[in-house]
Design an enzyme around this catalytic site. Sequence first.
Site, PDB file in Angstrom:
ATOM      1  N   GLU A  67       0.737  -1.308  -0.106  1.00  0.00           N
ATOM      2  CA  GLU A  67      -0.068  -0.223  -0.010  1.00  0.00           C
ATOM      3  C   GLU A  67       1.045   1.199   0.038  1.00  0.00           C
ATOM      4  O   GLU A  67       0.738   2.017   0.924  1.00  0.00           O
ATOM      5  CB  GLU A  67      -1.013  -0.139   0.991  1.00  0.00           C
ATOM      6  CG  GLU A  67      -1.919  -1.214   1.173  1.00  0.00           C
ATOM      7  CD  GLU A  67      -3.184  -1.169   2.183  1.00  0.00           C
ATOM      8  OE1 GLU A  67      -4.134  -1.778   1.848  1.00  0.00           O
ATOM      9  OE2 GLU A  67      -3.092  -0.352   3.146  1.00  0.00           O
ATOM     10  N   GLU A  98      -5.928  -8.570  -1.274  1.00  0.00           N
ATOM     11  CA  GLU A  98      -6.566  -8.149   0.096  1.00  0.00           C
ATOM     12  C   GLU A  98      -7.879  -7.724  -0.192  1.00  0.00           C
ATOM     13  O   GLU A  98      -8.335  -6.974  -0.973  1.00  0.00           O
ATOM     14  CB  GLU A  98      -5.886  -6.966   0.954  1.00  0.00           C
ATOM     15  CG  GLU A  98      -4.683  -7.339   1.473  1.00  0.00           C
ATOM     16  CD  GLU A  98      -4.260  -5.920   2.344  1.00  0.00           C
ATOM     17  OE1 GLU A  98      -4.990  -5.241   2.980  1.00  0.00           O
ATOM     18  OE2 GLU A  98      -3.008  -5.869   2.528  1.00  0.00           O
TER      19      GLU A  98
HETATM   20  C1  BG6 Z   1      -4.750  -2.871   4.596  1.00  0.00           C
HETATM   21  C2  BG6 Z   1      -3.470  -3.481   5.163  1.00  0.00           C
HETATM   22  O1  BG6 Z   1      -4.781  -1.574   4.654  1.00  0.00           O
HETATM   23  O2  BG6 Z   1      -5.969  -3.124   5.300  1.00  0.00           O
HETATM   24  C3  BG6 Z   1      -3.527  -4.607   6.100  1.00  0.00           C
HETATM   25  O3  BG6 Z   1      -2.566  -3.734   4.187  1.00  0.00           O
HETATM   26  C4  BG6 Z   1      -4.770  -4.294   7.101  1.00  0.00           C
HETATM   27  O4  BG6 Z   1      -2.060  -4.590   6.972  1.00  0.00           O
HETATM   28  C5  BG6 Z   1      -5.960  -4.265   6.432  1.00  0.00           C
HETATM   29  O5  BG6 Z   1      -4.741  -5.332   8.099  1.00  0.00           O
HETATM   30  C6  BG6 Z   1      -7.088  -4.073   7.233  1.00  0.00           C
HETATM   31  O6  BG6 Z   1      -7.146  -3.288   7.856  1.00  0.00           O
HETATM   32  P1  BG6 Z   1      -7.413  -3.173   9.579  1.00  0.00           P
HETATM   33  O7  BG6 Z   1      -7.052  -1.849  10.058  1.00  0.00           O
HETATM   34  O8  BG6 Z   1      -8.969  -3.724   9.712  1.00  0.00           O
HETATM   35  O9  BG6 Z   1      -6.373  -4.148   9.862  1.00  0.00           O
END
Ligand code: BG6
Length: 496
Positions: A187, A391
């Site tokens: 990111e 993701e």
């Molecule tokens: C992304 C990141 O922004 O979102 C992850 O690459 C992160 O590391 C994921 O865990 C979800 O965000 P969060 O704050 O719910 O863990």
Amino acid sequence: MTTTNVFPENFLWGGAVAANQVEGAWLEDGKLPNVTDTLIGIMNTKPSISWNEEQGIWELNLEKDRAFLSHEAVDFYHRFEADIKLMSEMGLKAFRTSISWGRIFPRGDEETPNEAGLAFYDRLIDTLLNYQMEPVITLSHYETPFALLAEYGGWQNRQLIEFFDRYASIIFDRYKGKVKYWMTFNEINNAFRMPYAAAGVIKFPATDPNEPITTLTKKEIYQAVHHLFVANALATKRMQATDPDALMGVMCSFSSLATYPIDCNPANVFGALEFKRNSYLFSDVMCRGHYPGYVKRIWREEDCAPEIADGDLALLADYTSDYIAFSYYRSTVFSVDAEMRVDTGGAKGFDNPFLTEKAPEPWNWPIDPLGLRYVMNELTDRYELPLFIVENGLGIDEGPDENGQILDTERARYLKMHIEEMAEAIQDGCDVIGYLWWGPIDIVSAGTGEMKKRYGFIYVDRHNDGSGSFDRLKKASFDYYKQIIDTNGLDLTINF
Ligand code: BG6
């Protein structure tokens, strides 16, 4: 409900985590702290560090009474074999994680790597391969070694390019022929929103150590970003020379591309475009190989152009991304009248009255599967490169019921709706390598540093206060994801 079978035979259904959110063992086998180790959640702009006036460096100052859950995380460092076995039962064909830079070069500036750190990733990658899972590797998932910030100021210092190059070379050499899909920086487009974690940069020397580290000037952040771009291009060059079959992807948080103007007021439409350009800047440079005109205007008008050394621009032009990896969680609404605050899931602008489904309290992220199709189409139209969803997921505060079961229907629904839209995008002409669910096993949240925001198909008995047995338990969605993978995305019926 079924989708027509639009997914290619070799489609990579899988899951994704990051070293700092799963491994724990934060000081084991020679590892030293990285930036996320100093934070309880990367949304926190006050890391637990303080300025040492005498030595002119930042020092760790971890508050003893606060729970840094990531330091033990879910103990993947010691349990990865059993965890990967469980995930292989689900049928995962790919598994994304990061290599923790600080396990390999604990301070970041050493000449030789830490063999114990490499030995851990040898075992991890071989275990994945034994289970026929494609390893998908990020070289730094918000994991710049802390000493590089403390003593060098982080990525605003050009020397970091050399340190990263040494690290990347060792890794490519070690895992050539074993790892095909690489990303350098997770990111990277969060560099301006979260400069400390995402761009590994800090005020240096500290003029006012009490100021939040986000008070960095734009010029300092553009400088750090330029060095990250050069480091990425150099790494791509190294990777190609070491393993011609390997591929390098830009990795961005592209929830931000699903930013809709609140109405047809041209100011809102153009404002949304400019907001998206905050993210496009990164993929434009890394996929097209040059800085776009819109950023040069900002540099000119705000006097914040980075220093660019001879040869840098040629490197950016010659070593661009082979594919686009991105995260997608939610969409947002832009208005010139709203302040756009951003968290790990994306931007928070105005509420969208058309999106009635929301992630559970307290996170409340709007659920917008069509936003995923929109983003995939935008990216395909702009770059015509393969896409890799690395993701996508839904965090829920949940635990076993009186029968010891976790019936996570909301997660299954979220998964189903996003897969349906991904199938649409493929039919729209998007070339998609795979889909990786974020956190197939519960992990520590990046944004808030807590355990209770659970994404997993596998529950981990660990809690916000640090208590718990670390035992693993399958949730109902475990079998659901298995069914999806077994049928290559054809059978999306939810049976619980
Ligand atoms: C992304 C990141 O922004 O979102 C992850 O690459 C992160 O590391 C994921 O865990 C979800 O965000 P969060 O704050 O719910 O863990």
